[in-house]
Design a protein around this motif. Structure first.
Motif, mmCIF file in Angstrom:
data_model
loop_
_atom_site.group_PDB
_atom_site.id
_atom_site.type_symbol
_atom_site.label_atom_id
_atom_site.label_comp_id
_atom_site.label_asym_id
_atom_site.label_seq_id
_atom_site.Cartn_x
_atom_site.Cartn_y
_atom_site.Cartn_z
ATOM 1 N N UNK A 159 1.074 8.593 -1.547
ATOM 2 C CA UNK A 159 1.979 9.468 -1.102
ATOM 3 C C UNK A 159 2.481 9.269 0.117
ATOM 4 N N UNK A 160 3.615 9.898 0.545
ATOM 5 C CA UNK A 160 4.404 9.842 1.858
ATOM 6 C C UNK A 160 3.551 10.323 2.746
ATOM 7 N N UNK A 161 2.823 11.346 2.532
ATOM 8 C CA UNK A 161 1.874 11.984 3.396
ATOM 9 C C UNK A 161 0.762 11.084 3.901
ATOM 10 N N UNK A 162 0.283 10.424 2.953
ATOM 11 C CA UNK A 162 -0.946 9.435 3.281
ATOM 12 C C UNK A 162 -0.473 8.103 3.921
ATOM 13 N N UNK A 163 0.567 7.771 3.456
ATOM 14 C CA UNK A 163 1.351 6.542 4.188
ATOM 15 C C UNK A 163 1.495 6.808 5.697
ATOM 16 N N UNK A 164 1.942 8.228 6.024
ATOM 17 C CA UNK A 164 2.214 8.579 7.253
ATOM 18 C C UNK A 164 0.984 8.578 8.400
ATOM 19 N N UNK A 165 0.012 8.800 7.790
ATOM 20 C CA UNK A 165 -1.378 8.986 8.571
ATOM 21 C C UNK A 165 -1.585 7.540 9.523
ATOM 22 N N UNK A 166 -2.099 7.667 10.774
ATOM 23 C CA UNK A 166 -2.227 6.643 11.529
ATOM 24 C C UNK A 166 -3.454 5.892 11.007
ATOM 25 N N UNK A 167 -4.249 6.244 10.318
ATOM 26 C CA UNK A 167 -5.460 5.645 9.609
ATOM 27 C C UNK A 167 -5.047 4.623 8.699
ATOM 28 N N UNK A 187 1.110 -1.292 0.162
ATOM 29 C CA UNK A 187 0.207 -0.005 0.060
ATOM 30 C C UNK A 187 0.882 1.317 0.009
ATOM 31 N N UNK A 188 2.061 1.325 0.699
ATOM 32 C CA UNK A 188 2.917 2.299 0.836
ATOM 33 C C UNK A 188 3.416 2.849 -0.666
ATOM 34 N N UNK A 189 3.482 1.727 -1.504
ATOM 35 C CA UNK A 189 4.083 2.044 -2.854
ATOM 36 C C UNK A 189 3.227 2.707 -3.693
ATOM 37 N N UNK A 190 1.717 2.866 -3.492
ATOM 38 C CA UNK A 190 0.529 3.122 -4.117
ATOM 39 C C UNK A 190 0.122 4.478 -3.715
#
Length: 189
Positions: free
Chosen positions: A109-117, A104-107
């Motif tokens: 942005x880093x900002x989205x991947x950093x969210x706790x949700x 999922x992280x590869x799909x």
């Protein structure tokens, strides 16, 4: 590569297990997993938990079945593979690195991947896969200890469990996104 493609060593195992010896089937699955790991490394991406786990699981079982040929029936080998797959998924959840997270992280942005949700969504998806593999393990146990049960029932249950996890993996993130958009619209209105 996607999550589903990473299951190819296990899919190859499942498709070959009735036609080829357990040793060859397990080692071919391990070889496919190793190719996936090498592809990730050569592409500069991280090695995925599922792919590395498949190399170890299928390779170790292949070696064991080779050294102890009478130790396992086809149904016993299938149980060992499915239980091992369940263990990989549960371990990934326990170490707070659900196996779906790396894909999922590869799909995003880093900002989205950093969210706790983002971690929470991937943990829930990994639990759905764990439930599917638990169904497969229970099915394997029934097939092993109740050989009079039709093989097709076991195959149908395993396919249904896997298909359910695939469906959930696609459906749940879309549902979470839709809820987030609806909440933003409601707040902005």
């Amino acid at each position: 590569m996607g999550t589903l493609f990473s299951f190819s060593p296990f899919i190859a195992f499942a498709l070959q297990m009735r036609a080829i010896s357990a040793e060859v089937t397990l080692f071919s699955g391990a070889a496919i997993a190793l190719v996936l790991v090498l592809h990730e490394l050569s592409s500069g991406r991280s090695v995925k938990v599922l792919e590395a786990g498949a190399v170890v699981l299928l390779g170790a079982l292949g070696l064991y079945v080779t050294l102890m040929p009478s130790a396992y029936s086809i149904r016993g080998v299938r149980l060992a593979v499915d239980a091992g797959l369940l263990a990989i998924v549960l371990t990934s959840i326990a170490i707070r690195l659900p196996f779906t997270l790396q894909y999922a992280r590869e799909q995003v942005s880093p900002e989205i991947a950093a969210l706790p949700s983002f971690l929470a969504v991937n943990t829930i998806i990994a639990w759905a896969w764990a439930a599917a593999f638990a169904v497969m393990v229970l099915t394997d146990l029934v097939m092993l200890y109740r050989p009079q049960v039709s093989l097709w029932i076991g195959i149908a249950l395993s396919i249904a469990a896997f298909a359910g996890a695939v469906w959930f993996t696609r459906w749940y993130p879309a549902r979470v996104r839709a809820r987030a958009i609806a909440a933003r619209i409601k707040v902005g209105a």
